[in-house]
Design a protein around this motif. Structure first.
Motif, PDB file in Angstrom:
ATOM      1  N   UNK A  19       0.814  -1.218   0.000  1.00 53.71           N
ATOM      2  CA  UNK A  19       0.000   0.000   0.000  1.00 53.71           C
ATOM      3  C   UNK A  19       0.844   1.263   0.000  1.00 53.71           C
ATOM      4  N   UNK A  20       1.957   1.263   0.741  1.00 54.95           N
ATOM      5  CA  UNK A  20       2.785   2.474   0.831  1.00 54.95           C
ATOM      6  C   UNK A  20       3.798   2.569  -0.306  1.00 54.95           C
ATOM      7  N   UNK A  21       4.007   1.505  -1.047  1.00 55.26           N
ATOM      8  CA  UNK A  21       4.903   1.544  -2.199  1.00 55.26           C
ATOM      9  C   UNK A  21       6.330   1.106  -1.938  1.00 55.26           C
ATOM     10  N   UNK A  22       6.646   0.687  -0.721  1.00 53.59           N
ATOM     11  CA  UNK A  22       8.004   0.230  -0.447  1.00 53.59           C
ATOM     12  C   UNK A  22       8.292  -1.080  -1.184  1.00 53.59           C
ATOM     13  N   UNK A  88      14.118 -10.900   2.841  1.00 53.88           N
ATOM     14  CA  UNK A  88      14.116 -11.638   4.106  1.00 53.88           C
ATOM     15  C   UNK A  88      14.714 -10.803   5.235  1.00 53.88           C
ATOM     16  N   UNK A  89      15.471  -9.768   4.901  1.00 52.55           N
ATOM     17  CA  UNK A  89      16.020  -8.887   5.930  1.00 52.55           C
ATOM     18  C   UNK A  89      15.208  -7.609   6.083  1.00 52.55           C
ATOM     19  N   UNK A  90      14.679  -7.080   4.975  1.00 52.97           N
ATOM     20  CA  UNK A  90      14.047  -5.764   4.998  1.00 52.97           C
ATOM     21  C   UNK A  90      12.532  -5.818   5.212  1.00 52.97           C
ATOM     22  N   UNK A  91      11.940  -6.982   5.091  1.00 51.03           N
ATOM     23  CA  UNK A  91      10.499  -7.095   5.307  1.00 51.03           C
ATOM     24  C   UNK A  91      10.213  -7.800   6.628  1.00 51.03           C
ATOM     25  N   UNK A  92       9.035  -7.555   7.169  1.00 53.21           N
ATOM     26  CA  UNK A  92       8.598  -8.308   8.328  1.00 53.21           C
ATOM     27  C   UNK A  92       8.345  -9.750   7.933  1.00 53.21           C
ATOM     28  N   UNK A  93       8.510 -10.654   8.870  1.00 54.93           N
ATOM     29  CA  UNK A  93       8.421 -12.074   8.558  1.00 54.93           C
ATOM     30  C   UNK A  93       7.587 -12.788   9.619  1.00 54.93           C
ATOM     31  N   UNK A 106       5.211  -5.760   4.549  1.00 58.79           N
ATOM     32  CA  UNK A 106       5.828  -4.439   4.651  1.00 58.79           C
ATOM     33  C   UNK A 106       5.729  -3.958   6.087  1.00 58.79           C
ATOM     34  N   UNK A 107       6.827  -3.534   6.652  1.00 63.53           N
ATOM     35  CA  UNK A 107       6.840  -3.085   8.045  1.00 63.53           C
ATOM     36  C   UNK A 107       6.185  -1.722   8.219  1.00 63.53           C
ATOM     37  N   UNK A 108       5.954  -1.003   7.119  1.00 63.70           N
ATOM     38  CA  UNK A 108       5.309   0.311   7.215  1.00 63.70           C
ATOM     39  C   UNK A 108       3.791   0.200   7.107  1.00 63.70           C
ATOM     40  N   UNK A 109       3.297  -0.436   6.053  1.00 66.09           N
ATOM     41  CA  UNK A 109       1.842  -0.481   5.840  1.00 66.09           C
ATOM     42  C   UNK A 109       1.222  -1.829   6.192  1.00 66.09           C
ATOM     43  N   UNK A 112       0.860  -7.727   2.732  1.00 68.49           N
ATOM     44  CA  UNK A 112       1.614  -8.960   2.449  1.00 68.49           C
ATOM     45  C   UNK A 112       1.572  -9.222   0.955  1.00 68.49           C
ATOM     46  N   UNK A 113       2.705  -9.011   0.287  1.00 69.26           N
ATOM     47  CA  UNK A 113       2.733  -9.152  -1.168  1.00 69.26           C
ATOM     48  C   UNK A 113       3.054 -10.566  -1.626  1.00 69.26           C
ATOM     49  N   UNK A 114       3.885 -11.283  -0.866  1.00 64.93           N
ATOM     50  CA  UNK A 114       4.198 -12.644  -1.293  1.00 64.93           C
ATOM     51  C   UNK A 114       4.679 -13.476  -0.121  1.00 64.93           C
ATOM     52  N   UNK A 115       4.570 -14.793  -0.302  1.00 66.37           N
ATOM     53  CA  UNK A 115       5.018 -15.779   0.671  1.00 66.37           C
ATOM     54  C   UNK A 115       6.104 -16.608   0.000  1.00 66.37           C
ATOM     55  N   UNK A 116       7.170 -16.908   0.746  1.00 61.51           N
ATOM     56  CA  UNK A 116       8.338 -17.489   0.091  1.00 61.51           C
ATOM     57  C   UNK A 116       9.028 -18.518   0.966  1.00 61.51           C
ATOM     58  N   UNK A 117       9.598 -19.523   0.315  1.00 65.77           N
ATOM     59  CA  UNK A 117      10.534 -20.451   0.943  1.00 65.77           C
ATOM     60  C   UNK A 117      11.542 -20.844  -0.126  1.00 65.77           C
ATOM     61  N   UNK A 118      12.804 -20.938   0.249  1.00 62.45           N
ATOM     62  CA  UNK A 118      13.838 -21.277  -0.712  1.00 62.45           C
ATOM     63  C   UNK A 118      14.933 -20.237  -0.740  1.00 62.45           C
ATOM     64  N   UNK A 119      15.606 -20.122  -1.872  1.00 64.19           N
ATOM     65  CA  UNK A 119      16.698 -19.169  -2.031  1.00 64.19           C
ATOM     66  C   UNK A 119      16.361 -18.159  -3.119  1.00 64.19           C
ATOM     67  N   UNK A 120      16.750 -16.918  -2.884  1.00 62.73           N
ATOM     68  CA  UNK A 120      16.607 -15.885  -3.890  1.00 62.73           C
ATOM     69  C   UNK A 120      17.969 -15.377  -4.319  1.00 62.73           C
ATOM     70  N   UNK A 121      17.991 -14.587  -5.375  1.00 57.45           N
ATOM     71  CA  UNK A 121      19.243 -14.018  -5.846  1.00 57.45           C
ATOM     72  C   UNK A 121      18.983 -12.649  -6.457  1.00 57.45           C
TER      73      UNK A 121
END
Length: 212
Positions: A19-22, A88-93, A106-109, A112-121
């Motif tokens: 919602x806030x655009x972060x 995984x570091x910048x969003x609430x979990x 998002x820790x501001x608004x 919840x945009x997505x749910x994840x498990x695994x590795x990202x790059x």
């Protein structure tokens, strides 16, 4: 006759955000989807490749968090996170039960945009849509699920359809629901609630405890 009977299918990009655009992302969807939607996640006519699925689940987690699941055929190719680049570091979990999935928010608004498990790059990818800091076709640094994705219980991506930006052509969840392109899943009733041979997935109406 539904829209998909007369409209050619194509894979196209859509923007999404909290919602806030972060949190900002681009998701590729095939629209309109193929009716009737398949019950299996794997397509026997496409070398067993995963299908695109959009569904609502009646379990307590999905219901209370307000999730409309979009499961993608190839998460590394179909989901580009523009911001933040270290989710995984910048969003609430939030994690629950077996704590395999990360319900990121998002820790501001709080969206919840997505749910994840695994590795990202973090990679350089061509941006298919103009964004605040990139033109259509330019390369941009993005985060995405790691290449070599195999959905095996340790890797999971579900994008919350409610966070795809409104007003984009071909994507109106009211229309998708009315055309029965949105699947309903029953996990609230438990493993033994359905007789042998009865599917816990359907398209005509939600299971008890679910919502349209």
């Amino acid at each position: 006759m539904t829209d998909s009977d007369t409209t050619p299918q194509r894979r196209r990009p859509y923007t999404g955000s909290c919602h806030c655009g972060f949190v900002k992302y681009i998701i590729y969807l095939t629209v309109p989807p193929s009716p009737p939607p398949p019950s299996s996640r794997r397509d026997p006519n496409n070398n067993g490749r995963l299908r695109q699925h959009v569904y609502r689940c009646n379990c307590t987690t999905c219901h209370k968090l307000g999730l409309l699941h979009i499961r993608l055929p190839s998460p590394p190719d179909d989901f580009l996170l523009l911001s933040p680049l270290d989710p995984l570091r910048e969003l609430g979990d939030y994690q629950c039960f077996q704590k395999k999935l990360h319900f990121l928010f998002c820790r501001t608004c709080g969206a919840r945009c997505f749910t994840f498990a695994g590795e990202g790059e973090v990679v350089e990818r061509e941006v298919p849509l103009s964004t605040d800091d990139a033109r259509d076709g330019e390369k941009k640094t993005v985060w995405c699920p790691k290449q070599g994705w195999v959905e095996d219980g340790t890797r999971y991506l579900s994008v919350n359809g409610y966070t795809v930006d409104a007003g984009q052509e071909g994507l109106d969840w009211r229309v998708w629901t009315e055309n029965k392109w949105v699947m309903y899943m029953d996990w609230l009733s438990g493993e033994d609630a359905h007789p042998v041979g009865e599917d816990r997935r359907r398209y005509d109406r939600p299971f008890p405890g679910g919502a349209y």
